[in-house]
Every structure is written in structure tokens, then in C-alpha cells.
Write a protein that holds these residues in place. Structure first.
Motif, PDB file in Angstrom:
ATOM      1  N   ALA A   1       0.832  -1.207   0.000  1.00  0.00           N
ATOM      2  CA  ALA A   1       0.000   0.000   0.000  1.00  0.00           C
ATOM      3  C   ALA A   1       0.865   1.256   0.000  1.00  0.00           C
ATOM      4  O   ALA A   1       0.549   2.228  -0.699  1.00  0.00           O
ATOM      5  CB  ALA A   1      -0.935  -0.002   1.213  1.00  0.00           C
ATOM      6  N   HIS A   2       1.963   1.249   0.728  1.00  0.00           N
ATOM      7  CA  HIS A   2       2.864   2.402   0.763  1.00  0.00           C
ATOM      8  C   HIS A   2       3.542   2.605  -0.595  1.00  0.00           C
ATOM      9  O   HIS A   2       3.715   3.743  -1.048  1.00  0.00           O
ATOM     10  CB  HIS A   2       3.908   2.267   1.868  1.00  0.00           C
ATOM     11  N   THR A   3       3.930   1.510  -1.235  1.00  0.00           N
ATOM     12  CA  THR A   3       4.523   1.613  -2.574  1.00  0.00           C
ATOM     13  C   THR A   3       3.523   2.230  -3.538  1.00  0.00           C
ATOM     14  O   THR A   3       3.863   3.133  -4.317  1.00  0.00           O
ATOM     15  CB  THR A   3       4.982   0.234  -3.070  1.00  0.00           C
ATOM     16  N   LEU A   4       2.285   1.758  -3.481  1.00  0.00           N
ATOM     17  CA  LEU A   4       1.248   2.327  -4.340  1.00  0.00           C
ATOM     18  C   LEU A   4       1.037   3.806  -4.037  1.00  0.00           C
ATOM     19  O   LEU A   4       0.872   4.622  -4.958  1.00  0.00           O
ATOM     20  CB  LEU A   4      -0.060   1.554  -4.176  1.00  0.00           C
ATOM     21  N   TYR A   5       1.043   4.158  -2.764  1.00  0.00           N
ATOM     22  CA  TYR A   5       0.906   5.559  -2.370  1.00  0.00           C
ATOM     23  C   TYR A   5       1.980   6.423  -3.038  1.00  0.00           C
ATOM     24  O   TYR A   5       1.691   7.486  -3.596  1.00  0.00           O
ATOM     25  CB  TYR A   5       0.993   5.690  -0.842  1.00  0.00           C
ATOM     26  N   HIS A   6       3.219   5.967  -2.978  1.00  0.00           N
ATOM     27  CA  HIS A   6       4.314   6.742  -3.558  1.00  0.00           C
ATOM     28  C   HIS A   6       4.199   6.811  -5.080  1.00  0.00           C
ATOM     29  O   HIS A   6       4.507   7.844  -5.684  1.00  0.00           O
ATOM     30  CB  HIS A   6       5.666   6.176  -3.129  1.00  0.00           C
ATOM     31  N   MET A   7       3.738   5.732  -5.694  1.00  0.00           N
ATOM     32  CA  MET A   7       3.508   5.762  -7.147  1.00  0.00           C
ATOM     33  C   MET A   7       2.433   6.793  -7.485  1.00  0.00           C
ATOM     34  O   MET A   7       2.575   7.554  -8.453  1.00  0.00           O
ATOM     35  CB  MET A   7       3.097   4.379  -7.649  1.00  0.00           C
ATOM     36  N   ALA A   8       1.368   6.819  -6.708  1.00  0.00           N
ATOM     37  CA  ALA A   8       0.295   7.786  -6.943  1.00  0.00           C
ATOM     38  C   ALA A   8       0.817   9.209  -6.784  1.00  0.00           C
ATOM     39  O   ALA A   8       0.462  10.104  -7.580  1.00  0.00           O
ATOM     40  CB  ALA A   8      -0.865   7.525  -5.983  1.00  0.00           C
ATOM     41  N   PHE A   9       1.647   9.426  -5.784  1.00  0.00           N
ATOM     42  CA  PHE A   9       2.235  10.746  -5.571  1.00  0.00           C
ATOM     43  C   PHE A   9       3.020  11.199  -6.804  1.00  0.00           C
ATOM     44  O   PHE A   9       2.907  12.355  -7.234  1.00  0.00           O
ATOM     45  CB  PHE A   9       3.144  10.725  -4.332  1.00  0.00           C
ATOM     46  N   VAL A  10       3.787  10.287  -7.383  1.00  0.00           N
ATOM     47  CA  VAL A  10       4.554  10.625  -8.584  1.00  0.00           C
ATOM     48  C   VAL A  10       3.616  10.965  -9.735  1.00  0.00           C
ATOM     49  O   VAL A  10       3.817  11.956 -10.448  1.00  0.00           O
ATOM     50  CB  VAL A  10       5.528   9.489  -8.962  1.00  0.00           C
ATOM     51  N   HIS A  11       2.572  10.160  -9.916  1.00  0.00           N
ATOM     52  CA  HIS A  11       1.594  10.472 -10.967  1.00  0.00           C
ATOM     53  C   HIS A  11       0.970  11.850 -10.732  1.00  0.00           C
ATOM     54  O   HIS A  11       0.769  12.618 -11.680  1.00  0.00           O
ATOM     55  CB  HIS A  11       0.504   9.402 -11.034  1.00  0.00           C
ATOM     56  N   HIS A  12       0.676  12.161  -9.482  1.00  0.00           N
ATOM     57  CA  HIS A  12       0.122  13.471  -9.141  1.00  0.00           C
ATOM     58  C   HIS A  12       1.085  14.586  -9.544  1.00  0.00           C
ATOM     59  O   HIS A  12       0.689  15.576 -10.176  1.00  0.00           O
ATOM     60  CB  HIS A  12      -0.178  13.518  -7.644  1.00  0.00           C
TER      61      HIS A  12
ATOM     62  N   GLU B   1      -5.896  11.243 -13.097  1.00  0.00           N
ATOM     63  CA  GLU B   1      -6.745  10.039 -13.170  1.00  0.00           C
ATOM     64  C   GLU B   1      -5.973   8.812 -12.703  1.00  0.00           C
ATOM     65  O   GLU B   1      -6.491   7.988 -11.949  1.00  0.00           O
ATOM     66  CB  GLU B   1      -7.282   9.827 -14.593  1.00  0.00           C
ATOM     67  N   GLU B   2      -4.728   8.677 -13.157  1.00  0.00           N
ATOM     68  CA  GLU B   2      -3.904   7.539 -12.749  1.00  0.00           C
ATOM     69  C   GLU B   2      -3.565   7.639 -11.264  1.00  0.00           C
ATOM     70  O   GLU B   2      -3.597   6.632 -10.544  1.00  0.00           O
ATOM     71  CB  GLU B   2      -2.643   7.452 -13.595  1.00  0.00           C
ATOM     72  N   ALA B   3      -3.253   8.826 -10.795  1.00  0.00           N
ATOM     73  CA  ALA B   3      -2.980   9.012  -9.367  1.00  0.00           C
ATOM     74  C   ALA B   3      -4.199   8.613  -8.546  1.00  0.00           C
ATOM     75  O   ALA B   3      -4.072   7.906  -7.536  1.00  0.00           O
ATOM     76  CB  ALA B   3      -2.597  10.460  -9.080  1.00  0.00           C
ATOM     77  N   LEU B   4      -5.371   9.031  -8.982  1.00  0.00           N
ATOM     78  CA  LEU B   4      -6.611   8.684  -8.284  1.00  0.00           C
ATOM     79  C   LEU B   4      -6.791   7.174  -8.227  1.00  0.00           C
ATOM     80  O   LEU B   4      -7.065   6.611  -7.164  1.00  0.00           O
ATOM     81  CB  LEU B   4      -7.804   9.342  -8.986  1.00  0.00           C
ATOM     82  N   ARG B   5      -6.598   6.502  -9.356  1.00  0.00           N
ATOM     83  CA  ARG B   5      -6.759   5.048  -9.411  1.00  0.00           C
ATOM     84  C   ARG B   5      -5.794   4.352  -8.445  1.00  0.00           C
ATOM     85  O   ARG B   5      -6.188   3.457  -7.694  1.00  0.00           O
ATOM     86  CB  ARG B   5      -6.534   4.539 -10.845  1.00  0.00           C
ATOM     87  N   VAL B   6      -4.551   4.791  -8.433  1.00  0.00           N
ATOM     88  CA  VAL B   6      -3.537   4.141  -7.597  1.00  0.00           C
ATOM     89  C   VAL B   6      -3.752   4.472  -6.119  1.00  0.00           C
ATOM     90  O   VAL B   6      -3.608   3.600  -5.256  1.00  0.00           O
ATOM     91  CB  VAL B   6      -2.122   4.489  -8.081  1.00  0.00           C
ATOM     92  N   TYR B   7      -4.126   5.714  -5.804  1.00  0.00           N
ATOM     93  CA  TYR B   7      -4.460   6.047  -4.413  1.00  0.00           C
ATOM     94  C   TYR B   7      -5.622   5.178  -3.922  1.00  0.00           C
ATOM     95  O   TYR B   7      -5.613   4.696  -2.788  1.00  0.00           O
ATOM     96  CB  TYR B   7      -4.857   7.515  -4.268  1.00  0.00           C
ATOM     97  N   GLU B   8      -6.629   4.982  -4.766  1.00  0.00           N
ATOM     98  CA  GLU B   8      -7.785   4.170  -4.370  1.00  0.00           C
ATOM     99  C   GLU B   8      -7.384   2.708  -4.150  1.00  0.00           C
ATOM    100  O   GLU B   8      -7.887   2.059  -3.230  1.00  0.00           O
ATOM    101  CB  GLU B   8      -8.894   4.282  -5.405  1.00  0.00           C
ATOM    102  N   GLU B   9      -6.474   2.213  -4.965  1.00  0.00           N
ATOM    103  CA  GLU B   9      -5.984   0.849  -4.769  1.00  0.00           C
ATOM    104  C   GLU B   9      -5.223   0.739  -3.450  1.00  0.00           C
ATOM    105  O   GLU B   9      -5.389  -0.226  -2.690  1.00  0.00           O
ATOM    106  CB  GLU B   9      -5.089   0.449  -5.948  1.00  0.00           C
ATOM    107  N   SER B  10      -4.409   1.732  -3.144  1.00  0.00           N
ATOM    108  CA  SER B  10      -3.687   1.756  -1.878  1.00  0.00           C
ATOM    109  C   SER B  10      -4.668   1.796  -0.712  1.00  0.00           C
ATOM    110  O   SER B  10      -4.485   1.097   0.297  1.00  0.00           O
ATOM    111  CB  SER B  10      -2.760   2.979  -1.841  1.00  0.00           C
ATOM    112  N   LEU B  11      -5.720   2.605  -0.848  1.00  0.00           N
ATOM    113  CA  LEU B  11      -6.738   2.699   0.205  1.00  0.00           C
ATOM    114  C   LEU B  11      -7.406   1.349   0.447  1.00  0.00           C
ATOM    115  O   LEU B  11      -7.615   0.966   1.600  1.00  0.00           O
ATOM    116  CB  LEU B  11      -7.787   3.749  -0.162  1.00  0.00           C
TER     117      LEU B  11
END
Length: 124
Positions: free
Chosen positions: A44-55, A61-71
Motif C-alpha cells: 500500500a505504501h509503494t502504491l501511495y508513492h507511485m500515486a504521488f509521482v503520478h500526481h 486520473e492515474e494518481a486517483l486510481r492508484v491512491y484508491e488501490e492503496s486505500l
């Protein structure tokens, strides 16, 4: 190493390393397996950091998808009323702001605030 790339704004390299880490984590336990909660939290933390980079790259949209997966993973590990889930809800709300989905953003910001208040016992 991915954090170093991220902090240096070398986002392409950061995403590559995060993806490698995610593949290793998934190979160990799978995203939805509950055999090892700490490894799932790492995922979940890895996904969070990936979402941050997309942001940061304005890939909202990709950041949102990855943040939601982390959640989803963090919620399965810790429950929705955890501070970590509140932080993710806040970030998801911010993506909705970027995407001009203000009603969704407001609802999620309010939920995040309520969780933070419950965790700390005071209004933040």
C-alpha cells in the motif's frame, strides 16, 4: 532508491523502481492475501508513492486510481477508521479537486477530517 529519484524529481526513474518493488511485493503475498499484513502495508505504501509521482506529473486520473488501490489494501489491513486511511482519503479528495469533481472532494475531505478527529480526539 525510488524515494531518492522522487525527491530529485526524476519521476520516470522513480516509477520504474516503484513498479519493480510492487512486483516483488505481489510475488511474495499477492495484493489481496491476508497472510502477511506488514507486507500488504508495504504494498500500500509503494502504491501511495507511485500515486504521488503520478500526481506530480499531473496524471490525476492515474494518481486517483492508484491512491484508491492503496486505500483498499490499507483499509483491509487497518480498517477505514485508521489515520493512514484518512491520509489516503485526503489525497483522493485532492485528486477530485484537480479533476474538478468538487462534491466528491468535499465528501472525502469531510470523511478524512472526521477520522483524524476520532483518532486524535480533537479537531485538526
Amino acid at each position: 532508491m525510488a524515494h531518492v529519484h522522487k525527491n530529485q524529481h526524476r519521476f520516470k526513474e522513480a516509477l520504474r523502481v516503484y513498479r519493480e518493488a510492487l512486483q516483488i511485493q505481489e510475488a511474495c503475498v499477492g495484493r489481496q492475501s491476508m497472510f502477511c499484513a506488514s507486507t500488504l502495508q508495504d504494498t500500500a505504501h509503494t502504491l501511495y508513492h507511485m500515486a504521488f509521482v503520478h500526481h506530480k506529473q499531473e496524471g490525476y486520473e492515474e494518481a486517483l486510481r492508484v491512491y484508491e488501490e492503496s486505500l483498499q489494501i490499507m483499509e483491509a489491513c487497518l480498517g477505514r477508521q485508521s489515520r493512514q486511511c484518512a491520509d489516503l482519503l485526503h489525497n483522493i479528495a485532492n485528486m477530485h479537486v484537480e479533476l474538478q469533481r468538487y462534491e466528491d472532494a468535499e465528501r472525502l475531505h469531510e470523511e478524512a477530517l472526521q477520522i483524524h478527529e476520532a483518532c486524535s480526539g480533537a479537531r485538526v
